[in-house]
Design a protein around this motif. Structure first.
Motif, mmCIF file in Angstrom:
data_model
loop_
_atom_site.group_PDB
_atom_site.id
_atom_site.type_symbol
_atom_site.label_atom_id
_atom_site.label_comp_id
_atom_site.label_asym_id
_atom_site.label_seq_id
_atom_site.Cartn_x
_atom_site.Cartn_y
_atom_site.Cartn_z
ATOM 1 N N THR A 1 -27.559 12.019 -67.859
ATOM 2 C CA THR A 1 -27.992 12.114 -66.463
ATOM 3 C C THR A 1 -28.767 10.866 -66.056
ATOM 4 O OG1 THR A 1 -28.088 14.521 -66.588
ATOM 5 C CG2 THR A 1 -29.344 13.457 -64.823
ATOM 6 N N ASN B 1 -21.706 16.135 -69.219
ATOM 7 C CA ASN B 1 -22.411 17.305 -69.740
ATOM 8 C C ASN B 1 -22.310 17.420 -71.261
ATOM 9 O OD1 ASN B 1 -23.297 18.217 -67.203
ATOM 10 N ND2 ASN B 1 -21.344 19.243 -66.819
ATOM 11 N N SER B 2 -21.557 16.521 -71.887
ATOM 12 C CA SER B 2 -21.468 16.512 -73.348
ATOM 13 C C SER B 2 -22.686 15.794 -73.942
ATOM 14 C CB SER B 2 -20.180 15.815 -73.808
ATOM 15 O OG SER B 2 -19.036 16.483 -73.317
#
Length: 235
Positions: free
Chosen positions: A195, A174-175
């Motif tokens: 992703t 998520n960074s």
């Protein structure tokens, strides 16, 4: 007396009159081919710009006269700020420039300009995906300084290279990750969609493992039943 001859005459006279002008140290400037650079010290009333031993341009009574053909199309002088700017830079614009102001604030400043090729645009690809991490490769087509960042934190760095890898833990998906390619004059960066680069490929890998497991289990069961039946027949 022709305008150009007149300019040169004033230049020689001023060299004698203002030999005590304040002289600044040499500063370094960098630009990229096709870009522009502004020389930081202003000539507001009367002065000169030289490249090496050649006088490139003169300013007199707030009028610019360009003396070298190389600069006819790409040398600008701002009447408001007094700054010289070279546009559409080429490699032969590299060298030592001297800015001299002969009226008002009298000074002589020297600047060493180096014109570089544009920094290459980095490309990122996924080398390997596991259950807990993925390995990414950042590459360029010519030598550059490469850096990997997570958010604003520098993670990996290499000078004068074609490629640089980084291992990303699944907890960091998520960074924001980016790879930057740079030379002394320019930086180009590409943001990585984690992703797509890691999570999506890991899911594809997991789905493939599930698929292979699903088709091999019935085969194994069939073989086992056959062997059991064969052993029963022998008894």
């Amino acid at each position: 007396m022709k305008p150009r001859t007149n300019m040169i005459f004033f230049y020689v006279v001023d060299l004698l009159m203002f030999s005590s002008a304040v002289e600044h140290g040499i500063t370094s400037l960098a630009g990229v081919v096709g870009g522009s650079v502004t020389l930081p010290d202003p000539v507001l009333r009367f002065g000169f710009l030289s490249h090496g031993r050649r006088t490139v341009a003169a300013v007199n009574n707030r009028v610019l006269e360009i003396l070298e053909d190389l600069y006819k199309e790409n040398l600008r002088w701002n009447q408001e700020t007094g700054h010289f700017m070279i546009t559409d830079l080429q490699k032969n614009h590299s060298g030592v420039y001297c800015v001299e102001s002969k009226r008002g604030r009298v000074f002589r400043s020297t600047h060493n300009l180096i014109v570089y090729d544009s920094a290459p645009t980095p490309a990122v690809e996924t080398l390997n995906v596991s259950l807990d991490s993925c390995l990414l490769l950042c590459s360029v087509d010519k030598l550059a300084t490469l850096s990997w960042f997570r958010d604003s934190q520098l993670l990996n760095h290499s000078i004068s290279t074609f490629s640089l890898t980084i291992t990303v833990d699944k907890l960091d998906l998520n960074s924001t990750f980016r790879c930057a390619s740079a030379n002394p004059a320019e930086e180009k960066a590409v943001n990585v969609n984690m992703t797509q680069s890691c999570r999506a490929e890991r899911e594809v890998s997991s789905n493939l493992e599930i698929y292979l497991w699903a088709i091999t289990i019935p085969i194994k069961l069939t073989v086992l039943i056959a062997l059991t039946a064969a052993q029963a027949a022998l008894h």
